[in-house]
Each structure stands twice: as C-alpha cells, then as structure tokens.
Design an enzyme around this catalytic site. Structure first.
Site, PDB file in Angstrom:
ATOM      1  N   CYS A   8       0.849  -1.208   0.000  1.00  0.00           N
ATOM      2  CA  CYS A   8       0.000   0.000   0.000  1.00  0.00           C
ATOM      3  C   CYS A   8       0.877   1.248   0.000  1.00  0.00           C
ATOM      4  O   CYS A   8       0.568   2.235  -0.678  1.00  0.00           O
ATOM      5  CB  CYS A   8      -0.942  -0.003   1.200  1.00  0.00           C
ATOM      6  SG  CYS A   8      -2.362  -1.117   1.016  1.00  0.00           S
ATOM      7  N   GLY A  92       4.412 -19.532   2.303  1.00  0.00           N
ATOM      8  CA  GLY A  92       5.443 -18.553   2.641  1.00  0.00           C
ATOM      9  C   GLY A  92       5.101 -17.147   2.217  1.00  0.00           C
ATOM     10  O   GLY A  92       6.000 -16.340   1.941  1.00  0.00           O
ATOM     11  N   HIS A  99      -0.452 -10.355  -4.591  1.00  0.00           N
ATOM     12  CA  HIS A  99       0.481 -10.000  -5.665  1.00  0.00           C
ATOM     13  C   HIS A  99       0.836 -11.248  -6.450  1.00  0.00           C
ATOM     14  O   HIS A  99       0.870 -12.355  -5.908  1.00  0.00           O
ATOM     15  CB  HIS A  99       1.750  -9.342  -5.113  1.00  0.00           C
ATOM     16  CG  HIS A  99       2.444 -10.132  -4.051  1.00  0.00           C
ATOM     17  ND1 HIS A  99       2.023 -10.168  -2.744  1.00  0.00           N
ATOM     18  CD2 HIS A  99       3.535 -10.931  -4.105  1.00  0.00           C
ATOM     19  CE1 HIS A  99       2.815 -10.960  -2.039  1.00  0.00           C
ATOM     20  NE2 HIS A  99       3.746 -11.449  -2.846  1.00  0.00           N
TER      21      HIS A  99
HETATM   22  P1  5GP Z   1       5.713 -13.159  -1.009  1.00  0.00           P
HETATM   23  O1  5GP Z   1       6.697 -14.058  -0.322  1.00  0.00           O
HETATM   24  O2  5GP Z   1       4.839 -12.422  -0.025  1.00  0.00           O
HETATM   25  O3  5GP Z   1       4.955 -13.831  -2.112  1.00  0.00           O
HETATM   26  O4  5GP Z   1       6.592 -12.117  -1.777  1.00  0.00           O
HETATM   27  C1  5GP Z   1       6.867 -10.830  -1.340  1.00  0.00           C
HETATM   28  C2  5GP Z   1       7.871 -10.274  -2.313  1.00  0.00           C
HETATM   29  O5  5GP Z   1       7.930  -8.873  -2.111  1.00  0.00           O
HETATM   30  C3  5GP Z   1       9.288 -10.833  -2.122  1.00  0.00           C
HETATM   31  O6  5GP Z   1       9.736 -11.402  -3.351  1.00  0.00           O
HETATM   32  C4  5GP Z   1      10.105  -9.589  -1.729  1.00  0.00           C
HETATM   33  O7  5GP Z   1      11.407  -9.593  -2.275  1.00  0.00           O
HETATM   34  C5  5GP Z   1       9.263  -8.456  -2.259  1.00  0.00           C
HETATM   35  N1  5GP Z   1       9.374  -7.221  -1.489  1.00  0.00           N
HETATM   36  C6  5GP Z   1       9.269  -7.093  -0.136  1.00  0.00           C
HETATM   37  N2  5GP Z   1       9.403  -5.798   0.231  1.00  0.00           N
HETATM   38  C7  5GP Z   1       9.595  -5.104  -0.911  1.00  0.00           C
HETATM   39  C8  5GP Z   1       9.795  -3.712  -1.180  1.00  0.00           C
HETATM   40  O8  5GP Z   1       9.825  -2.852  -0.296  1.00  0.00           O
HETATM   41  N3  5GP Z   1       9.950  -3.358  -2.484  1.00  0.00           N
HETATM   42  C9  5GP Z   1       9.911  -4.275  -3.495  1.00  0.00           C
HETATM   43  N4  5GP Z   1      10.087  -3.796  -4.752  1.00  0.00           N
HETATM   44  N5  5GP Z   1       9.717  -5.595  -3.285  1.00  0.00           N
HETATM   45  C10 5GP Z   1       9.566  -5.998  -2.007  1.00  0.00           C
HETATM   46 ZN    ZN Z   2      -1.810  -3.317   1.101  1.00  0.00          ZN
END
Ligand code: 5GP
Ligand code: ZN
Length: 111
Positions: A8, A92, A99
């Site tokens: 967000c 995870g 997303h």
């Molecule tokens: P999840 O494990 O929740 O599917 O993936 C979260 C993704 O968000 C991870 O691949 C992580 O590297 C990415 N991510 C987390 N924080 C940030 C951020 O502040 N900026 C960007 N560009 N990616 C982020």
């Molecule tokens: Zn959000």
C-alpha cells in the site's frame, strides 16, 4: 489502504519502487530481491490479503491481462515465464497484499 502494508505504501508512493506498469487499479514493479533476471510483482491497488479475499472477477481478468502485457513487453512470451501467487502461511506469503510474481529470463528450476 492499510497503514502497515508495504505494498500500500508503494502504491501511495510513500516507498520508492521501480515501476514497470501502472493504471487506475493495478501497479507492477521490480521485486527488490529478484529470484530471476526478470522478477516483477503485479499488484492490485485495492488492499486484498490474498486470493481467498479476491471476489472481483473483473479485477482478476484485468490482472491477467496486465501480466500478459508485461510478459510481451519484457520479451518473455517466446521462451516462457512463471506466474506465482503465494497464498498464506504454508506458501510462505510474506507480504499480506495480493500480488503475482512474474519470473523469467532464464530456465527456471521446478520447485
Ligand atoms: P511473497 O513471499 O509475499 O509472495 O513475496 C513478497 C515479495 O515482495 C518478495 O519477493 C520480496 O522480495 C518483495 N518485497 C518485499 N518488500 C519489498 C519492497 O519494499 N519493495 C519491493 N520492490 N519488493 C519488495
Ligand atoms: Zn496493502
């Protein structure tokens, strides 16, 4: 908008990101910790935790359209690419804002 949600904040430009796409309902930006040469996150602007909270089929269809558009723009359509959404604890999921990961630019491991 959820106050403690990092995506967000990215959507609101409170945290910088490298955007590759934006419209009224969807944003896409490079993952900060890329797991492939191309690693882009496609994110609805509305705060939805994950797929289980997604009830808007029009938004889902639009997200898929955006994923395909980005894949073509990034030249991923010829060699292929992966689309992943982590849903909840066992997957995870770290960021609790829906997303889709687009991963490509190399031969990906199966896992
Ligand atoms: P999840 O494990 O929740 O599917 O993936 C979260 C993704 O968000 C991870 O691949 C992580 O590297 C990415 N991510 C987390 N924080 C940030 C951020 O502040 N900026 C960007 N560009 N990616 C982020
Ligand atoms: Zn959000």
């Amino acid at each position: 908008m959820k106050d403690d949600c990092i995506f967000c904040k990215i959507i609101n430009n409170e945290i910088p990101s490298t955007k590759v796409y934006e419209d009224d309902t969807v944003i896409a930006f490079n993952d900060i910790n890329p797991l492939a040469p191309i690693h882009i996150l496609v994110v609805p602007k509305i705060h939805i935790e994950n797929l289980m909270e997604l009830e808007n089929n029009e938004l889902l269809a639009h997200l898929v359209e955006v994923i395909k558009k980005i894949a073509i723009e990034q030249g991923l359509d010829k060699d292929g690419f992966r689309v992943v959404t982590n849903n909840g604890e066992n997957a995870g999921q770290v960021v609790k804002h829906l997303h889709f990961h687009i991963l490509g630019g190399k031969k990906l491991e199966i896992n």
